[in-house]
Design an enzyme around this catalytic site. Structure first.
Site, PDB file in Angstrom:
ATOM      1  N   ASP A 158       0.869  -1.181   0.000  1.00 51.18           N
ATOM      2  CA  ASP A 158       0.000   0.000   0.000  1.00 51.18           C
ATOM      3  C   ASP A 158       0.904   1.229   0.000  1.00 51.18           C
ATOM      4  O   ASP A 158       2.112   1.124   0.254  1.00 51.18           O
ATOM      5  CB  ASP A 158      -0.915   0.010   1.245  1.00 51.18           C
TER       6      ASP A 158
ATOM      7  N   TYR B 176      -1.308   8.378  -2.800  1.00 51.40           N
ATOM      8  CA  TYR B 176      -1.471   7.983  -4.197  1.00 51.40           C
ATOM      9  C   TYR B 176      -2.744   8.588  -4.796  1.00 51.40           C
ATOM     10  O   TYR B 176      -2.875   8.704  -5.994  1.00 51.40           O
ATOM     11  CB  TYR B 176      -1.565   6.453  -4.301  1.00 51.40           C
ATOM     12  N   GLY B 177      -3.681   8.931  -3.908  1.00 53.77           N
ATOM     13  CA  GLY B 177      -5.029   9.315  -4.341  1.00 53.77           C
ATOM     14  C   GLY B 177      -5.128  10.520  -5.247  1.00 53.77           C
ATOM     15  O   GLY B 177      -6.132  10.718  -5.913  1.00 53.77           O
TER      16      GLY B 177
ATOM     17  N   ASN C  14      -6.805   0.600  -2.807  1.00 51.96           N
ATOM     18  CA  ASN C  14      -7.867   0.736  -3.806  1.00 51.96           C
ATOM     19  C   ASN C  14      -7.425   1.612  -4.965  1.00 51.96           C
ATOM     20  O   ASN C  14      -7.783   1.362  -6.114  1.00 51.96           O
ATOM     21  CB  ASN C  14      -9.107   1.358  -3.159  1.00 51.96           C
ATOM     22  N   THR C  15      -6.648   2.641  -4.643  1.00 53.93           N
ATOM     23  CA  THR C  15      -6.212   3.577  -5.682  1.00 53.93           C
ATOM     24  C   THR C  15      -5.351   2.835  -6.704  1.00 53.93           C
ATOM     25  O   THR C  15      -5.584   2.928  -7.910  1.00 53.93           O
ATOM     26  CB  THR C  15      -5.425   4.738  -5.034  1.00 53.93           C
TER      27      THR C  15
ATOM     28  N   CYS D 124     -11.082   2.683   0.595  1.00 57.04           N
ATOM     29  CA  CYS D 124      -9.662   3.053   0.750  1.00 57.04           C
ATOM     30  C   CYS D 124      -9.225   2.339   2.022  1.00 57.04           C
ATOM     31  O   CYS D 124      -9.894   2.443   3.053  1.00 57.04           O
ATOM     32  CB  CYS D 124      -9.508   4.565   0.898  1.00 57.04           C
ATOM     33  N   THR D 125      -8.130   1.601   1.942  1.00 54.65           N
ATOM     34  CA  THR D 125      -7.747   0.781   3.096  1.00 54.65           C
ATOM     35  C   THR D 125      -7.392   1.631   4.322  1.00 54.65           C
ATOM     36  O   THR D 125      -7.491   1.151   5.446  1.00 54.65           O
ATOM     37  CB  THR D 125      -6.578  -0.154   2.730  1.00 54.65           C
ATOM     38  N   HIS D 126      -7.017   2.872   4.094  1.00 53.97           N
ATOM     39  CA  HIS D 126      -6.763   3.756   5.242  1.00 53.97           C
ATOM     40  C   HIS D 126      -8.029   3.939   6.102  1.00 53.97           C
ATOM     41  O   HIS D 126      -7.938   4.161   7.299  1.00 53.97           O
ATOM     42  CB  HIS D 126      -6.308   5.141   4.770  1.00 53.97           C
TER      43      HIS D 126
END
Ligand code: DGL
Length: 248
Positions: free
Chosen positions: A7, A39-40, A71-72, A184-186
């Site tokens: 990630d 990254y978003g 996800n990004t 989003c994993t965050h």
């Protein structure tokens, strides 16, 4: 051989945590690209190049399988990596998995309106919408970008996050959601805060909860990969920018 988890930053650690809880026998190597996060807001080309670099590194470190726990990167780079880059690379016998398909599979039997909360690039890729179209085209999907959340989480800035969350969730709530995907994993760390805001009538889907089961069933169907995995229960954490997290 190990399972690689990649990630941009902290999000992947939430995934790693539940994978180790549910599938403790495997050896994991986590890579967080903390030098280049978030990254978003990056371009597709940048996300592709960074993701390939990370995957190559994890393969060189003896990972048989890499989970892109972002996800990004899954929405912007995974398809090209799986279809074009991997088959031509020297790692053609290894595997790369993402987080969007397993999430969509988990939610596909829901009814009503499904909301996606994600980064700018995840939302404008329309990757979730395209996957839902393949599995359950009847579901209505609504999306909302939340560009400030991942940077705030990385900065450990959770005190003031409630009002920012309220601002991002309000447009989705107005649409009468039945299910909300934390895309989003965050956002796994915001699970309980988000549940409080949207209330008990909305089912909140956090990817750290669903990925262990999905990985287990993937490995059950792919003995050629599972049999290569070493089983000493170890974990190694690496980041591209040193000294920003205090992880033991
Ligand atoms: N954790 C990542 C995701 O799932 C992205 C956060 C970022 O780097 O913007 O999309």
């Amino acid at each position: 051989m190990k399972i690689g988890i990649f990630d941009s930053g902290l999000g992947g650690l939430f995934i790693l945590k539940t994978l180790r809880q549910k599938l403790p026998k495997y050896d994991y190597l986590f890579l967080g690209d903390t030098k280049n996060l978030p990254y978003g807001n990056k371009s597709q080309e940048q996300i592709f190049r960074l993701t390939v670099k990370a995957i190559e590194y994890l393969f060189e470190q003896d990972c048989a399988l890499v989970i892109v726990a972002c996800n990004t990167a899954s929405s912007q780079a995974l398809r090209k990596i799986q279809q074009k880059w991997l088959p031509k690379s020297k790692f053609a016998d290894r595997r790369v998995l993402g987080v969007i398909r397993p999430t969509v599979e988990t939610v596909s039997s829901s009814k009503g309106i499904v909301g996606i909360l994600g980064t700018n690039r995840t939302v404008d890729s329309r990757a979730y919408i395209l996957e839902f179209k393949k599995i359950n085209p009847r579901l209505k999907i609504v999306q909302q970008t939340a560009p400030l959340l991942a940077p705030m989480i990385e900065a450990g800035n959770l005190d003031k996050i409630d009002s920012v969350l309220g601002h991002y969730l309000a447009p989705l709530q107005k649409k009468g959601l039945n299910t909300l995907i934390l895309g989003c994993t965050h956002y796994c760390v915001l699970d309980s805060k988000i549940k409080k805001i949207v209330g008990t009538k909305v089912k909140v889907i956090s990817q750290d909860k669903l990925l262990p089961g999905k990985l287990k069933s993937y490995l059950g169907k792919h003995p050629e990969i599972e049999s290569q995995l070493s089983k000493n229960g170890t974990m190694r954490l690496e980041v591209t920018k040193k000294g920003i997290w205090k992880v033991k």
